[in-house]
Write a protein that holds these residues in place. Sequence first.
Motif, short mmCIF file in Angstrom:
data_model
loop_
_atom_site.label_atom_id
_atom_site.label_comp_id
_atom_site.label_asym_id
_atom_site.label_seq_id
_atom_site.Cartn_x
_atom_site.Cartn_y
_atom_site.Cartn_z
N GLY A 15 27.01 19.66 49.22
CA GLY A 15 26.37 18.84 50.20
C GLY A 15 25.73 19.68 51.35
N ASP A 16 26.39 20.84 51.79
CA ASP A 16 25.77 21.85 52.79
C ASP A 16 24.75 22.49 52.24
N THR A 18 22.25 21.86 50.19
CA THR A 18 21.27 20.87 50.12
C THR A 18 21.03 20.73 51.63
N LEU A 19 21.73 20.29 52.44
CA LEU A 19 21.43 20.06 53.68
C LEU A 19 20.53 21.36 54.50
N THR A 52 21.79 15.69 49.77
CA THR A 52 22.82 15.79 50.61
C THR A 52 23.55 14.42 51.14
N ALA A 72 27.22 15.58 58.72
CA ALA A 72 25.69 16.47 59.05
C ALA A 72 25.63 16.99 60.46
N ASN A 82 28.04 26.29 53.04
CA ASN A 82 26.77 26.44 52.38
C ASN A 82 26.79 28.13 52.08
#
Length: 252
Positions: A15-16, A18-19, A52, A72, A82
């Motif tokens: 997730g990080d 893509t964020l 994300t 987030a 990330n």
Amino acid sequence: MTQDEAFLQFLLRMGDNTLILGHRVSEWCGHAPVLEEDIALANTALDLIGQTQMWLGLAGEVDGGQSADDLAFLRDAWDFRNVLMVEVPNEDFGRTMMRQFLFDAWHSIMLGRLIKSSDERVAAIAAKASKEVAYHLERSSDTVVGLGDGTAESHDRMQAALDYLWPYVGEMFASDEIDAEMAKAGIAPNPADLRAEFDALVQRVLADATLTIPESEFAHKGGRNGKMHTEHLGHLLTQMQWLQRAYPGASW
């Protein structure tokens, strides 16, 4: 480390990535070289932010009921997992597209393996995201070839971008106890096992782009475990998180 703890860290890593990359790509909105690229980059950013929401949404459930927004906007830089490559500034259009291509190549391979995950939730996210990433990879590959095998200036800019970004590639394939636990459970592959397929894909595209892969095997690291991030992440988070920090609990 328990399997549940490792699973949470794995979800944060996905997730990080893509964020942070989604935010970086969104910075081109209104600034891209031509209108078509402006729209394409904005759509890529939206896809990444959508992915994300799925990864961090699941991470929040695993971590006791936090929302994707909580993860987030309310974590500090040292809590992000990330890879370092997605943090680096866009610089010019060439570096942005080279970074996108290198990430897309890894991302497409990783998602292809995650579709077969033993965790049905992970497999479902991967199945949805892989359709978007297939387009991302096609577009970034074509752009890298077009610019690399274009004018003398575009070639030089793409080679400079590749030289700058290549030392960040190795971190995507670094393995640790979290990866070992995920592989043991059949949830995710060991990143090191993806390198050969990645190299074959990248070498094929870069050969068409008449670009030379650097010989150095040095790799920056530290982002995936939060031990070390670039100085750029803090500045990025300041922009991304300021509204929620200034007005806690604000919603549209």
